[in-house]
Design a protein around this motif. Sequence first.
Motif, PDB file in Angstrom:
ATOM      1  N   ALA A 126       0.827  -1.210   0.000  1.00 31.65           N
ATOM      2  CA  ALA A 126       0.000   0.000   0.000  1.00 31.65           C
ATOM      3  C   ALA A 126       0.863   1.263   0.000  1.00 31.65           C
ATOM      4  O   ALA A 126       0.495   2.273  -0.610  1.00 31.65           O
ATOM      5  N   ARG A 127       2.019   1.203   0.669  1.00 30.56           N
ATOM      6  CA  ARG A 127       2.888   2.385   0.716  1.00 30.56           C
ATOM      7  C   ARG A 127       3.508   2.683  -0.646  1.00 30.56           C
ATOM      8  O   ARG A 127       3.673   3.848  -1.017  1.00 30.56           O
ATOM      9  N   ALA A 128       3.857   1.646  -1.395  1.00 27.28           N
ATOM     10  CA  ALA A 128       4.620   1.854  -2.626  1.00 27.28           C
ATOM     11  C   ALA A 128       3.750   1.980  -3.867  1.00 27.28           C
ATOM     12  O   ALA A 128       4.070   2.753  -4.772  1.00 27.28           O
ATOM     13  N   LEU A 129       2.648   1.241  -3.909  1.00 28.21           N
ATOM     14  CA  LEU A 129       1.890   1.127  -5.149  1.00 28.21           C
ATOM     15  C   LEU A 129       0.720   2.093  -5.192  1.00 28.21           C
ATOM     16  O   LEU A 129       0.058   2.329  -4.174  1.00 28.21           O
ATOM     17  N   ALA A 130       0.477   2.622  -6.365  1.00 30.90           N
ATOM     18  CA  ALA A 130      -0.640   3.535  -6.574  1.00 30.90           C
ATOM     19  C   ALA A 130      -1.693   2.884  -7.457  1.00 30.90           C
ATOM     20  O   ALA A 130      -1.374   2.299  -8.489  1.00 30.90           O
TER      21      ALA A 130
END
Length: 319
Positions: free
Chosen positions: A65-69
């Motif tokens: 969740a932190r890295a992917l958009a």
Amino acid sequence: MGHDAESDVLLVGPGWLGAPAAAALAAASPARRVWTASRTDRPAPAGCHALTADVTRGMDDPAFARALAAPLAAVVVCVAPSRARGDSYAVYPAAARGAATIAAALGAEALVYVSSTGVYDRHDGSAVDERTLIAPANDRVRALFDAELTVLATAAAGCRATVLRAAGLYGPGRDPGPRFAAGSVEPDTWCNFSWRDDVIAAMRHVLTLPAAHAGTIYNCTDNTPVQAGAITHALTGLQAAVTEMPVEDSAVRAGRSNQRISSAALLATGWRPAMPTVFDGLRALGHALPGHALPGHALPGHALPGHALPGHTLPGHTA
């Protein structure tokens, strides 16, 4: 891939196959971020971004969740089937479930899962294609098949899910030549091969197919099954003889598949292998092949391109 050109791609398993696949995806779309996820710290392939995360946890691993958009353009899973043993077979369905939840949570347009033709588990030299019945008789086949079914189920939610079944992966850094030159495989065993870059090309290819192809399984081999003895003869110029295996290796011999894989369905979509036979691949790896037949002349147990083996239907022909 139909999302915005800047939509992310997530590739799980950046190993011998996955790392160059990720680099190829990044090179094809420089404006797109390609993330490679591994449970251990690994350097990012050229043009990619590394992510240390556990796909078996899916979105429960906060790193995703932190890295992917959202929305993702695609999730590609390259968990190496040949590397798992024993209890680790469970990694297949676990990775598939995790990838499916990530694809759903982040609105992925496509999900590509690289599986294995070992799921057919045939030992009698029979011809098989994607319509062949899968009847799991051991934990490995059951795990492979369960993973495929999990991936294909995401197609019902609007994700273009595709399973690519590779066979006998080889290429730079993975040379089958010495094993066959030594006669380590019974000469009458049918072997099937997938050149690494051809599988990578197939991944990219299926990502471009229209939505009508969602929920599809494709065999991804060179479509030219060859008997082991023909490979030994090509490499050495000598006729292969049946060799005795040590007792401790007998389980490996008993479990090795003996089947003729058809990739006619994938060929019908327009994909073509750069290495249409294992002999082409062996030459690319630097082997001289003193026993290989001249072009247009078949060795025993070797089907020339455009010529059907008994029980094997050519693309565009019905049995």
